[in-house]
Motif scaffolding. Structure first.
Motif, short mmCIF file in Angstrom:
data_model
loop_
_atom_site.label_atom_id
_atom_site.label_comp_id
_atom_site.label_asym_id
_atom_site.label_seq_id
_atom_site.Cartn_x
_atom_site.Cartn_y
_atom_site.Cartn_z
N GLU A 30 0.81 -1.22 0.00
CA GLU A 30 0.00 0.00 0.00
C GLU A 30 0.85 1.27 0.00
O GLU A 30 0.36 2.36 -0.30
CB GLU A 30 -0.93 0.02 1.22
CG GLU A 30 -2.03 -1.04 1.21
CD GLU A 30 -1.52 -2.40 1.67
OE1 GLU A 30 -0.33 -2.49 2.02
OE2 GLU A 30 -2.32 -3.36 1.67
N GLU A 31 2.11 1.14 0.35
CA GLU A 31 2.97 2.32 0.44
C GLU A 31 3.91 2.46 -0.76
O GLU A 31 4.75 3.36 -0.77
CB GLU A 31 3.79 2.26 1.74
CG GLU A 31 2.91 2.32 2.98
CD GLU A 31 3.72 2.21 4.27
OE1 GLU A 31 4.91 1.84 4.19
OE2 GLU A 31 3.17 2.48 5.33
N MET A 32 3.79 1.58 -1.74
CA MET A 32 4.64 1.68 -2.92
C MET A 32 4.17 2.83 -3.80
O MET A 32 2.97 2.98 -4.05
CB MET A 32 4.59 0.37 -3.73
CG MET A 32 5.23 -0.80 -3.02
SD MET A 32 5.10 -2.31 -4.01
CE MET A 32 6.03 -3.48 -3.00
N VAL A 33 5.10 3.63 -4.28
CA VAL A 33 4.79 4.73 -5.19
C VAL A 33 5.05 4.25 -6.61
O VAL A 33 6.20 4.00 -6.99
CB VAL A 33 5.67 5.95 -4.89
CG1 VAL A 33 5.36 7.07 -5.88
CG2 VAL A 33 5.45 6.44 -3.46
N TRP A 34 3.99 4.11 -7.37
CA TRP A 34 4.13 3.64 -8.74
C TRP A 34 4.18 4.84 -9.68
O TRP A 34 3.27 5.68 -9.66
CB TRP A 34 2.96 2.73 -9.11
CG TRP A 34 3.05 1.39 -8.45
CD1 TRP A 34 2.53 1.05 -7.24
CD2 TRP A 34 3.71 0.23 -8.94
NE1 TRP A 34 2.83 -0.26 -6.94
CE2 TRP A 34 3.56 -0.79 -7.98
CE3 TRP A 34 4.43 -0.06 -10.11
CZ2 TRP A 34 4.09 -2.07 -8.14
CZ3 TRP A 34 4.96 -1.33 -10.27
CH2 TRP A 34 4.78 -2.32 -9.31
N GLY A 35 5.22 4.91 -10.49
CA GLY A 35 5.29 5.95 -11.50
C GLY A 35 4.08 5.86 -12.41
O GLY A 35 3.73 4.78 -12.87
N PRO A 92 12.36 4.86 -4.50
CA PRO A 92 11.49 6.04 -4.52
C PRO A 92 10.30 5.89 -5.44
O PRO A 92 9.28 6.53 -5.26
CB PRO A 92 12.43 7.15 -4.99
CG PRO A 92 13.50 6.44 -5.75
CD PRO A 92 13.68 5.12 -5.07
N GLN A 93 10.44 5.05 -6.48
CA GLN A 93 9.29 4.75 -7.33
C GLN A 93 9.40 3.32 -7.83
O GLN A 93 10.50 2.78 -7.98
CB GLN A 93 9.19 5.71 -8.53
CG GLN A 93 10.11 5.39 -9.68
CD GLN A 93 9.58 5.82 -11.05
OE1 GLN A 93 8.37 5.83 -11.30
NE2 GLN A 93 10.48 6.19 -11.94
N TYR A 94 8.25 2.72 -8.07
CA TYR A 94 8.19 1.38 -8.66
C TYR A 94 7.68 1.56 -10.08
O TYR A 94 6.71 2.28 -10.31
CB TYR A 94 7.25 0.48 -7.85
CG TYR A 94 7.86 0.09 -6.53
CD1 TYR A 94 8.40 -1.18 -6.34
CD2 TYR A 94 7.94 1.00 -5.49
CE1 TYR A 94 8.98 -1.54 -5.14
CE2 TYR A 94 8.53 0.66 -4.29
CZ TYR A 94 9.05 -0.60 -4.11
OH TYR A 94 9.65 -0.93 -2.92
N ASN A 95 8.35 0.92 -11.02
CA ASN A 95 7.99 1.14 -12.40
C ASN A 95 8.55 0.02 -13.25
O ASN A 95 9.76 -0.11 -13.40
CB ASN A 95 8.56 2.50 -12.86
CG ASN A 95 7.93 2.99 -14.14
OD1 ASN A 95 7.62 2.21 -15.03
ND2 ASN A 95 7.72 4.30 -14.23
N LEU A 96 7.66 -0.81 -13.80
CA LEU A 96 8.13 -1.90 -14.67
C LEU A 96 8.90 -1.34 -15.86
O LEU A 96 9.79 -2.00 -16.38
CB LEU A 96 6.94 -2.73 -15.17
CG LEU A 96 6.09 -3.47 -14.13
CD1 LEU A 96 5.10 -4.38 -14.84
CD2 LEU A 96 6.94 -4.26 -13.17
N GLY A 97 8.53 -0.13 -16.26
CA GLY A 97 9.24 0.48 -17.38
C GLY A 97 10.71 0.68 -17.06
O GLY A 97 11.59 0.36 -17.86
N VAL A 98 10.99 1.19 -15.87
CA VAL A 98 12.37 1.46 -15.48
C VAL A 98 13.14 0.17 -15.30
O VAL A 98 14.28 0.04 -15.77
CB VAL A 98 12.40 2.29 -14.18
CG1 VAL A 98 13.84 2.47 -13.71
CG2 VAL A 98 11.73 3.63 -14.39
#
Length: 397
Positions: A30-35, A92-98
């Protein structure tokens, strides 16, 4: 002092000063920041940490600055990762793209594709989903049927995509999808597949969440009905998508293997277990628990050393496709073993889901324990990794 030693000191000092204390605790989903184009924060600390890392280009520290990265050398980037893990800093961010698509684009994408997609990733403004699995093409991915027919008309050159994908994680939240499509139906099974990027807002894209028995699910089914995809969104050459997919999956496994190494800060086994297993003299009298705890620590140390060795091989541009499967398999299974041990040590205190009867740490351990099992499935299950290791590393028939 060498330049790298100086750099390490500077990174450590910067992280100490700029990573808020609340961003150094083990994270829950719940605390993950998704780009995303709909970026959201639940606290000022989250926003502050996100913006500080973004402005340094450290969402992807080794990517070129031209595309929003940090421009660090591989060794400098590794130092940053290590220091973040040592201090328990969250991503700082979660992003499958990155984590997955980005490294492929850096290697084979056109300059225009890098500007169009890498830069927004580095600003945290694009959320990506993966369009690989289909109803009859899961483990046997090469059996995919979704078609992309190349056309040239008054609107220019494009692919017209028809078909669908299933088990697409967070497909309903994705801004873009990287997908495998069949551009030559007459080719052999693993040929005639291309890798394209699809804007999820395109006309003809329909996304339906898949409801699971728990009542919650991040999985979706995605349908394509004459979806027009400009040819400029083809990555690599037409018909060579299978090779790109294998390349991308290596990054996926690498990301999964380091999920507890800064991706999602994990719990320290000793610190978490000791309060529940020591006696009044501060001794662990349960020999079985003591033995299991020692085994977990030894396995963790061995993994860390092996991970460093594989990283050095990658820096030397040696093939690490086989070891990446080993790392993914070992890391995720070790996490399961660690949390199983913590649950055994904590007893009922480790089974709290919510409420004031449990401490924040106890609630976090319970959720991390349950989440650890999903990592052995996502990104290729442990069974799939064993098959890859048998075939590519051990060269078994």
């Amino acid at each position: 002092m060498t330049e790298l030693e100086t750099f390490k000191q500077e990174v450590a000092a910067w992280l100490q000063e700029n990573c808020p204390a609340s961003m150094r605790r083990p994270i829950v989903s719940e605390e993950m920041v998704w780009g995303s184009s709909k970026l959201e924060f639940i606290s000022e600390d989250q926003k502050l940490w996100f913006e500080r890392m973004r402005d340094r280009g450290w969402f992807a520290p080794s990517w070129p600055k031209e595309y929003g990265g940090g421009g660090l050398s591989p060794k400098e980037a590794r130092i940053l990762e290590t220091e973040m893990a040592r201090l328990g800093c969250r991503q700082p961010q979660y992003n499958l793209g990155v984590w997955m698509l980005g490294p492929v684009l850096v290697e084979v994408g056109t300059h225009e594709q890098k500007l169009e997609h890498l830069v927004p990733m580095m600003r945290g403004k694009q959320r990506w989903c993966q369009g690989f699995s289909e109803p009859n093409a899961g483990s046997d991915l090469a059996s995919l049927k979704t078609s992309a027919k190349r056309v040239t008309d008054e609107q220019g050159e494009a692919y017209i995509v028809n078909g669908g994908k299933i088990w697409t994680s967070d497909g309903d939240k994705g801004d873009w999808m990287y997908a495998l499509v069949r551009t030559d139906s007459g080719a052999k099974k693993q040929e005639g597949i291309s890798f394209i990027l699809i804007d999820m807002k395109s006309p003809g894209v329909t996304v339906k969440p898949i409801e699971l028995i728990s009542g919650k699910s991040s999985f979706c089914q995605v349908f394509f009905d004459d979806v027009r995809v400009p040819v400029r969104q083809l990555v690599g050459k037409e018909g060579e998508g299978w090779a790109l997919a294998k390349k991308l999956l290596q990054h996926e496994r690498a990301a999964m293997s380091k999920f507890t190494e800064g991706g999602a800060p994990s719990h320290d086994a000793v610190k978490s277990a000791l309060p529940y297993i020591v006696d009044e003299q501060g001794q662990v009298n349960d020999a079985v628990l003591r033995d299991k705890l020692a085994s977990v620590l030894m396995d963790s140390q061995a993994f860390g050393l092996t991970h460093r060795r594989v990283t050095e091989k990658a820096l030397a541009r040696q093939d690490v496709s086989g070891p990446s499967s080993i790392m993914k398999l070992v890391q995720t299974e070790q996490e399961v073993s660690k949390y199983e041990l913590l649950e055994q040590a904590m007893g009922l205190r480790g089974l709290g889901w919510e409420g004031d009867d449990f401490s924040a740490d106890e609630l976090e351990v319970c959720r991390a324990w349950l989440r650890s099992k999903s990592y052995t499935i996502a990104g290729g299950s442990s069974e799939v990794q064993l098959n890859i290791i048998a075939k590519r590393v051990l060269e078994l028939p």
